[in-house]
Write a protein that holds these residues in place. Sequence first.
Motif, mmCIF file in Angstrom:
data_model
loop_
_atom_site.group_PDB
_atom_site.id
_atom_site.type_symbol
_atom_site.label_atom_id
_atom_site.label_comp_id
_atom_site.label_asym_id
_atom_site.label_seq_id
_atom_site.Cartn_x
_atom_site.Cartn_y
_atom_site.Cartn_z
ATOM 1 N N GLU A 150 -2.609 11.296 5.834
ATOM 2 C CA GLU A 150 -1.240 10.473 5.439
ATOM 3 C C GLU A 150 -0.060 11.429 4.884
ATOM 4 N N ASN A 188 -10.251 5.808 -9.143
ATOM 5 C CA ASN A 188 -11.032 6.827 -8.609
ATOM 6 C C ASN A 188 -10.794 8.092 -8.932
ATOM 7 N N ILE A 233 -2.980 -1.050 -2.819
ATOM 8 C CA ILE A 233 -3.814 0.135 -2.516
ATOM 9 C C ILE A 233 -2.842 1.419 -2.739
ATOM 10 N N ALA A 234 -3.231 2.355 -3.499
ATOM 11 C CA ALA A 234 -2.621 3.532 -3.511
ATOM 12 C C ALA A 234 -3.542 4.510 -3.558
ATOM 13 N N SER A 235 -3.567 5.688 -2.789
ATOM 14 C CA SER A 235 -4.405 6.794 -2.416
ATOM 15 C C SER A 235 -3.491 8.351 -2.483
ATOM 16 N N ASP A 290 -6.572 7.901 -6.715
ATOM 17 C CA ASP A 290 -6.982 7.129 -5.732
ATOM 18 C C ASP A 290 -7.150 5.795 -6.511
ATOM 19 N N GLU A 297 0.817 -1.375 -0.107
ATOM 20 C CA GLU A 297 -0.177 -0.119 0.002
ATOM 21 C C GLU A 297 0.897 1.285 0.026
ATOM 22 N N SER A 336 -5.765 15.943 -1.193
ATOM 23 C CA SER A 336 -7.118 15.823 -0.794
ATOM 24 C C SER A 336 -7.724 16.878 -1.272
ATOM 25 N N ALA A 343 -7.244 0.902 -6.016
ATOM 26 C CA ALA A 343 -7.013 -0.336 -5.467
ATOM 27 C C ALA A 343 -7.056 -1.528 -6.600
ATOM 28 N N VAL A 396 -5.345 11.064 -1.715
ATOM 29 C CA VAL A 396 -6.624 11.644 -0.989
ATOM 30 C C VAL A 396 -6.782 11.087 0.378
ATOM 31 N N ALA A 397 -5.929 10.550 0.877
ATOM 32 C CA ALA A 397 -5.985 9.901 2.380
ATOM 33 C C ALA A 397 -5.583 11.112 3.182
ATOM 34 N N ILE A 411 0.118 5.156 0.473
ATOM 35 C CA ILE A 411 -0.832 6.101 1.028
ATOM 36 C C ILE A 411 -0.500 7.453 1.274
#
Lengths: 389, 389, 389, 389
Positions: C262, C227, C254-256, C238, C167, C174, C240, C258-259, C169
């Motif tokens: 983090e 997404n 998992i990559a984001s 974002d 992952e 955001s 997965a 907009v978390a 993140i």
Amino acid sequence: MSNRKLRMGMIGGGKDAFIGAIHRIAANMDGQIELVCGALSMHADVAQESGKMLFLAPDRIYNTYDEMFKAEAQKPADERMDFVTIVTPNFAHFAPAMQALENGFNVVVEKPVTFTLEEAQQLKAKVEETGLMLLLTHTYAGYPMVKEAKQLVKSGALGKVRKIYVEYIQGWLSRLSEREGNAQASWRTDPTKSGKSGCMGDIGTHAAHLAEYISGLKITELNASLNIVVDGRMLDDDGAVLLRFEEGATGTLIASQVAAGEENALKIRVYGENGSLEWAQMEPNTLIVKWLDKPAEILRAGSGYTDRLSSYATHNCRTPGGHPEGYLEAFGNLYRNFALTLSAKIEGREPKAEWLDFPSIDDGIRGMAFINNVVASNQSNEKWTKYTI
Amino acid sequence: MSNRKLRMGMIGGGKDAFIGAIHRIAANMDGQIELVCGALSMHADVAQESGKMLFLAPDRIYNTYDEMFKAEAQKPADERMDFVTIVTPNFAHFAPAMQALENGFNVVVEKPVTFTLEEAQQLKAKVEETGLMLLLTHTYAGYPMVKEAKQLVKSGALGKVRKIYVEYIQGWLSRLSEREGNAQASWRTDPTKSGKSGCMGDIGTHAAHLAEYISGLKITELNASLNIVVDGRMLDDDGAVLLRFEEGATGTLIASQVAAGEENALKIRVYGENGSLEWAQMEPNTLIVKWLDKPAEILRAGSGYTDRLSSYATHNCRTPGGHPEGYLEAFGNLYRNFALTLSAKIEGREPKAEWLDFPSIDDGIRGMAFINNVVASNQSNEKWTKYTI
Amino acid sequence: MSNRKLRMGMIGGGKDAFIGAIHRIAANMDGQIELVCGALSMHADVAQESGKMLFLAPDRIYNTYDEMFKAEAQKPADERMDFVTIVTPNFAHFAPAMQALENGFNVVVEKPVTFTLEEAQQLKAKVEETGLMLLLTHTYAGYPMVKEAKQLVKSGALGKVRKIYVEYIQGWLSRLSEREGNAQASWRTDPTKSGKSGCMGDIGTHAAHLAEYISGLKITELNASLNIVVDGRMLDDDGAVLLRFEEGATGTLIASQVAAGEENALKIRVYGENGSLEWAQMEPNTLIVKWLDKPAEILRAGSGYTDRLSSYATHNCRTPGGHPEGYLEAFGNLYRNFALTLSAKIEGREPKAEWLDFPSIDDGIRGMAFINNVVASNQSNEKWTKYTI
Amino acid sequence: MSNRKLRMGMIGGGKDAFIGAIHRIAANMDGQIELVCGALSMHADVAQESGKMLFLAPDRIYNTYDEMFKAEAQKPADERMDFVTIVTPNFAHFAPAMQALENGFNVVVEKPVTFTLEEAQQLKAKVEETGLMLLLTHTYAGYPMVKEAKQLVKSGALGKVRKIYVEYIQGWLSRLSEREGNAQASWRTDPTKSGKSGCMGDIGTHAAHLAEYISGLKITELNASLNIVVDGRMLDDDGAVLLRFEEGATGTLIASQVAAGEENALKIRVYGENGSLEWAQMEPNTLIVKWLDKPAEILRAGSGYTDRLSSYATHNCRTPGGHPEGYLEAFGNLYRNFALTLSAKIEGREPKAEWLDFPSIDDGIRGMAFINNVVASNQSNEKWTKYTI
């Protein structure tokens, strides 16, 4: 397997009391003990209401412990309480404990065991005279990974112990709460109720017990400095002690109740020639073992590698690894081991070694001596004070 | 303040059973419940011996639940059990639960609530018909900091929820333990006893429940992939699911029982527009709240800043900050809230909102639907499967 | 031991650029490389000012890379730059990289290596044709404990790999920062500059690289869902991906970006039959190794138990255990290994195996293919997409 | 923006030396300094070979510092070294430092600054007389979150400081390594090379510096106990000190080099009336701030909430949050601030307050006084020793 539940009475611990409620949860947990009677408060109305809230039979809600001992002693053997738990402030431990023993009841008592060392010694004499059992609730000795730590040192794997660092840091007395209606703060900072030391008596004794319990070494000399940090307080709320132990080990003990932002940070590190261990009460299911020549290991309570954990650790777990057990379970372990031993005694069975591993009057005497010695050292200009009993 | 202890019966949970013992500790803990009867095993001898070990009255140790319901229903109101706890394997939840309700007994039942979704729906109808109470023991919803997490999301402080990552990772089925005499492994991997999913039914349901419980959002679509990692196993022991929730949130759910070295690693992270929360079951007293524009905060169960913690968190704590509570206390919270509500109902008092916050039959239906939908998605080549009930 | 420092040129990385400054620190660190020239910006004034700030000789501050390659190629061998570092946005990697190789210069280039897979393949052909060296700066592969993780899997100690969770993140996107003057956000979310994927191209590629690098297994199929979480954004921020690897392993990525809350949370867990490993970039000097049948171990970079650490880990440390090395040192390791190999090549020495362990054009092709496949899977309704190049 | 790189010479730090290599990385890192000459070893062959490995011009590889100062002093201003870094063992700091100053060169010197306090005082007089600059490499003061800690205390947010706990625990001298060919161990445990204290001189001084630096309070009295734990060692390898500070604060300082399994565990906690801070060198990018009345906060180096971090913290970061910086960057910060200040001085610009925040000769005097006072206290039977200079 016991034949019946043990019957418990309680002195102190009425509604709103902190530690009494904890004792009841600990005693209830394993279904081996039932609370049957109590003298739960000095105030009759509180005693009555508290007893009712705990679903005690009305005729076993007593207004004084005196009354309770008399009435219970006259009950038939299959109804009479087996032991009494004393959870009053420190100054009110000794008298009911003595009376309990004199009336044939086993005793569970909060630490410090008495108000003075002399009382503790009288109590020890009485325990020996009567042959009854006494559990001193040094809760932290009930954690499975504390048991593991003790066994690990004992096994020799770490080599000869060289250093012991123990610290117990809280922040809840950072303000003069005893003047703000905090009942806990009020009696614990009052020398007529708490004894000759505040912080060292309340939590320093836990730290000292843990250090001696895990290392198997007794303190022989100490160099203490106590402080009253909050203006207007009557007893030490902070302090530090340099320690010398048997067999040449040295260490430090830090205790504070004015460390703003800390909760209940009891932590111990023990260093041997080959490796060391670290345990922190706030993450109690983990024991970190560091080695001089290989990677550190994380030993976990309840884990599957039962060949690596001592029987003392596994006996004191209720759940598999990863289902965290905490303070109440550690407390429950004290009660469970006491109850297992007491039931065995009553029923003529031999207790297991693991059951017998609970703190008792000798630990109580060490605790009272620790308080005396720390206070004496603090008052002395000599660097080192011999630890005497 | 209740007038009396509640009386509990138990179906399953004989000696050597894992979860039955946990239920008893949870029920005992707060002294509000007493175990009065049981049909503790399908095997009469085990049932009898187990009842004796638990100090049940000989005439309330039953050999079948059928027998138990009949006998208890005929007892006078001030003696009859109030509720029954069902801790048999999944396939044997439905029948005793229905019979309990039909005989006027409230029900506590392990999850997943039944063997099939249809049974769960019948059970719901029966709960509604009888007006009796049902507690589904989704333990993790009992932790104070899970309550806090839910309230934090609800407060809007994090902003609209965007992402939910939940994972539940264990390693205990890394080998074919079901063929090596591990009783837990044996029934949990057997489709005739466990249901149509192994890992997702056993622990994926916990993860899904936690995600929906904390976020307040329901899963609407899923994209699942299940695996049988260990050769010879009959049900999934591993899987991952991409999730879509109401209101546009998305997420992932990872569950595995073959992750060698893991214990019981349930963890959830919820991200909103302004900040996020993180909670891990293995350090349950801490809720980490991270903010986009300011430092992360560490919220702690039992802490002194009661203005920052919701009443749901504080209600579910027994000790001050730094005295770790764990799995058994979380489990105990389910029982305590159920018992508080049931006592209030019996005694005609209004339950508090905090007491009513325990999982029940609607959560059970979501759990069964989750299993159905995950299994359907896994069998489909379509990327997304609509979540249906 | 090299005879001389290597001479580096730089394309992009003018003042205020983020990653150019990082490259220079990484290149400077070990005193094996000196920056001698640059075409640091498309804007002549910025290029000049930046060159001056970096103390470049005025005649080696170029306004275009075209100009730089011509001028440098004509310099005598003992003055000419040895390699060029390309730190422009993604769309501007390919042309200078090709031109560098054609002019006889080795190349260091940021990831993703090019704008399209086709470009990457042309670049590979050119590398092979010229026999020159290319370093692709997948920074995280430079950490010593990532090296250790790879060697640990390779050693077979964990058994056959079953599961890989990776992952990455972040929370820095955001908000719609690209419209608020954030230069980094601006080009990275612009499909004409960044490529066909945002989040997956920027950080998903790092995660995929790490998974394949450590496990030694290649992704064979994937099931992706991307997404755009922040309204108005043009590329995924974002996503997965469910993964299938060679030899039957499965996993999730998992990559984001907009978390919220983090920072740069790249973490990988790899599970084998007997044990597992866990590494998190934000605590990079620790590799946790968990075992099915014994306590977890904490392997530490720089530690004394050199018999337990691979030569790949120890080679990539500069300090003893407990002196934390971080992101810049990991980056420096890429440069150091590249430089050690290049110097050896220039001086006719044999490079060590540990030096050769740096990412190159093949990793670049995997990265571009990963982006392509993830985007294709995201657009498909089929659950699984075969990973093709 | 400086006009040119600063030119550094080095005394000591030949191949295989530990700390010299660290200094070079730290100096190289930011591209503001170039190593131009050195007297790298007492042994001419080592000096020559080391200089060659570092790509020094052959005529600037000196065999003695004497020779180096003479030769460099005669070079033209645009070629001459600007400052010299002294990384010899403690006993060999003073003479070259004095000679450097006398020849007009600024000085960087390892701690402890000299062999005796008297030397340190002479050095201070020389610094003042010449108006030249001296950097004392108390590395840990270079960490951004240590800067933040200092500013946080200074801001008054924590209230009046009450308690300071600092500890520096290592295990690398757990055996008699000085007899096993460990060069580091050999000189550091030799009173003729290291000084009158081993552990307290080597690492206790770092701890004391950190405590005074962060709290802004000076030690006024101490109560020390030093130990030689490993048989055959000549200097203390372990010790603990109770501390009294200005303004009524108290504290403890623990230092050990025989704590088997520990790496480089420097940690400080400072408690004020309203809250506290905690920083640990092995996780240096995090500063935990705990509050009496609200949740603890996690302050992170490089984070986006720049309004919450002081300019001193942000100035000393090179990367955004989550890209861990470590020991070498902290060391680099000392060099960077020294270089920024020195360049400003040379070029007639005003240095910023943040640049001036590096340890210098006054810190060196405190360090030597700390050693003297600790040793004196250890030899005394009086509990408290006044801290004198």
